[in-house]
Design a protein around this motif. Structure first.
Motif, PDB file in Angstrom:
ATOM      1  N   TYR A   1      -1.917   5.133  -3.021  1.00  0.00           N
ATOM      2  CA  TYR A   1      -0.753   4.712  -2.244  1.00  0.00           C
ATOM      3  C   TYR A   1      -0.494   5.681  -1.090  1.00  0.00           C
ATOM      4  O   TYR A   1      -0.966   6.810  -1.086  1.00  0.00           O
ATOM      5  CB  TYR A   1       0.492   4.653  -3.140  1.00  0.00           C
ATOM      6  CG  TYR A   1       0.403   3.643  -4.250  1.00  0.00           C
ATOM      7  CD1 TYR A   1       0.795   2.328  -4.045  1.00  0.00           C
ATOM      8  CD2 TYR A   1      -0.058   4.023  -5.512  1.00  0.00           C
ATOM      9  CE1 TYR A   1       0.716   1.396  -5.072  1.00  0.00           C
ATOM     10  CE2 TYR A   1      -0.139   3.095  -6.538  1.00  0.00           C
ATOM     11  CZ  TYR A   1       0.250   1.787  -6.320  1.00  0.00           C
ATOM     12  OH  TYR A   1       0.160   0.878  -7.342  1.00  0.00           O
TER      13      TYR A   1
ATOM     14  N   GLY B   1       3.654   3.710  -1.607  1.00  0.00           N
ATOM     15  CA  GLY B   1       4.260   4.017  -2.899  1.00  0.00           C
ATOM     16  C   GLY B   1       5.605   4.690  -2.796  1.00  0.00           C
ATOM     17  O   GLY B   1       6.428   4.601  -3.706  1.00  0.00           O
TER      18      GLY B   1
ATOM     19  N   ALA C   1       3.799   2.573  -8.598  1.00  0.00           N
ATOM     20  CA  ALA C   1       3.151   3.791  -8.112  1.00  0.00           C
ATOM     21  C   ALA C   1       3.674   5.012  -8.850  1.00  0.00           C
ATOM     22  O   ALA C   1       2.909   5.929  -9.184  1.00  0.00           O
ATOM     23  CB  ALA C   1       3.390   3.941  -6.611  1.00  0.00           C
TER      24      ALA C   1
ATOM     25  N   ARG D   1       8.115   3.064  -5.330  1.00  0.00           N
ATOM     26  CA  ARG D   1       7.639   1.852  -5.984  1.00  0.00           C
ATOM     27  C   ARG D   1       7.415   2.196  -7.453  1.00  0.00           C
ATOM     28  O   ARG D   1       6.694   3.136  -7.780  1.00  0.00           O
ATOM     29  CB  ARG D   1       6.335   1.391  -5.332  1.00  0.00           C
ATOM     30  CG  ARG D   1       5.800   0.064  -5.860  1.00  0.00           C
ATOM     31  CD  ARG D   1       4.473  -0.292  -5.206  1.00  0.00           C
ATOM     32  NE  ARG D   1       4.596  -0.385  -3.761  1.00  0.00           N
ATOM     33  CZ  ARG D   1       5.001  -1.458  -3.106  1.00  0.00           C
ATOM     34  NH1 ARG D   1       5.322  -2.560  -3.779  1.00  0.00           N
ATOM     35  NH2 ARG D   1       5.085  -1.464  -1.788  1.00  0.00           N
TER      36      ARG D   1
ATOM     37  N   ASP E   1       0.813  -1.216   0.000  1.00  0.00           N
ATOM     38  CA  ASP E   1       0.000   0.000   0.000  1.00  0.00           C
ATOM     39  C   ASP E   1       0.848   1.269   0.000  1.00  0.00           C
ATOM     40  O   ASP E   1       0.327   2.368  -0.183  1.00  0.00           O
ATOM     41  CB  ASP E   1      -0.922   0.026   1.215  1.00  0.00           C
ATOM     42  CG  ASP E   1      -0.160  -0.005   2.529  1.00  0.00           C
ATOM     43  OD1 ASP E   1       0.834  -0.753   2.619  1.00  0.00           O
ATOM     44  OD2 ASP E   1      -0.547   0.734   3.460  1.00  0.00           O
TER      45      ASP E   1
END
Length: 371
Positions: free
Chosen positions: A192, A120, A164, A161, A118
């Motif tokens: 995110y 990012g 993301a 990430r 979850d």
């Protein structure tokens, strides 16, 4: 680290412009990481490109025009990594060339992102290398010290990430400042979180040793607030609208009105202005003292108060360039040129991390290129 996470899944992008010895320290701190490292240079004239190449780092040299900016450099470094790693690349650590990476950070950050799908963007603790050298360095060290946990935004030193980052649309390369919180706004919109860990991430060398350096940095901040409010202020988050309104009120409306009313009020308006700034200082001081102590709270409150004037200059510059002249702003540099020295690093070289494969041959040497 989980076995399936290998050197091809993590990359590092270092950006810099005339960072001198700071860049060498930065590249040495990340060059032994078990992942690909890319250095993006934005018009350095101090030999940074050659020194990076000598260290075996893949170098991207930014062309000009368009204007140099951190957002553009980070995007280009990210794209170079994507070209080399393709779909294998999961996480990218962005590092500014005036920073030195803690040897444990990359593994910790990648592990955290593996465990938290979850999130990012993840960052860690940033400390100033020389807070004792000037009050301005001390202010920067205070600025970096945010609480750990779920946050709205962080600075440019962070691991993202890849998924993301792509979903959010990368950095906005038209922004000359404030590109990180603007990206993080879009990252949060994509579903995110932005997270700060309590672990050490980098030593930062802001090299801000004069009032003029501090003033230009504050001007840059005002420019960033104005541009961000123009881009997103009309949206549900009202992004940067509150900050911009505060700058205009304290840095523009109050001093202009006080000066205009000084003759008819026989100077009473100037006394009221001084009282108003005193109240602003006291409000910031009271809010800051419990976690900073009296001395640092007083310094921070003074910076916030006087900084409104410098930030208003940045707002005015942005407004004049954008609305009157119809042109984009230019890079606002606030640091002195880096000194070249042979001073030893205060961090050990980054060792190969256990649980990650050694870097492949193409992770340490490719030819330099231009756009």
């Amino acid at each position: 680290m989980q076995e399936e996470l290998s050197s091809s899944h993590v990359g590092v992008v270092v950006i810099g412009r005339n960072e001198g010895e700071r860049l060498v320290q930065c590249l040495r701190s990340v060059a032994m990481a078990p992942c690909a490292v890319v250095y993006v240079d934005s018009g350095s004239i101090d030999g940074s490109v050659d020194r990076a190449a000598e260290l075996g780092v893949d170098v991207v040299v930014e062309a000009s025009p368009p204007p140099f900016c951190a957002a553009r450099a980070r995007n280009d470094g990210f794209r170079r990594l994507r070209d080399r790693r393709g779909e294998e690349l999961r996480y990218v650590q962005f590092v500014d060339g005036d920073c030195e990476m803690d040897p444990r950070w990359i593994e910790r950050a990648a592990r955290f992102l593996e465990e938290r799908p979850d999130v990012g963007v993840v960052c860690g603790r940033v400390r100033e290398r020389h807070p004792e050298r000037s009050v301005y360095n001390r202010l920067a060290d205070m600025e970096w010290a945010g609480p750990p946990g779920d946050i709205e935004a962080c600075g440019g030193n962070a691991m993202v990430r890849v998924q993301a980052f792509l979903e959010a649309g990368e950095f906005d390369a038209d922004l000359i400042a404030g590109e990180e919180p603007e990206l993080h706004l879009r990252v949060r919109r994509a579903g995110y979180r932005i997270w700060r860990l309590e672990h050490e991430m980098v030593l930062h060398d802001i090299a801000m040793e004069s009032f003029a350096h501090w003033w230009r940095r504050s001007v840059r901040a005002g420019h960033a607030y104005a541009e961000a409010a123009r881009l997103h202020g009309h949206e549900p988050e009202r992004f940067r609208v509150r900050e911009l309104a505060s700058i205009v009120a304290w840095g523009g409306a109050l001093p202009l009105a006080s000066l205009a009313l000084a003759p008819p009020t026989l100077g009473a308006s100037l006394a009221m202005m001084a009282l108003g700034y005193g109240r602003l200082w006291l409000r910031v001081y009271k809010r800051t003292r419990p976690r900073r102590g009296a001395a640092e709270a007083a310094l921070y409150a003074a910076s916030c108060t006087v900084g409104k004037l410098a930030q208003m200059q940045g707002v005015a510059q942005y407004t004049w360039n954008r609305l009157v002249l119809g042109r984009e702003g230019q890079l606002i540099e606030h640091k002195r040129e880096a000194r070249h020295s042979s001073r030893a690093s205060t961090l050990p070289k980054l060792a190969r991390q256990p649980g990650m494969a050694a870097p492949s041959a193409d992770s340490v040497a490719e030819t330099s290129s231009t756009e």
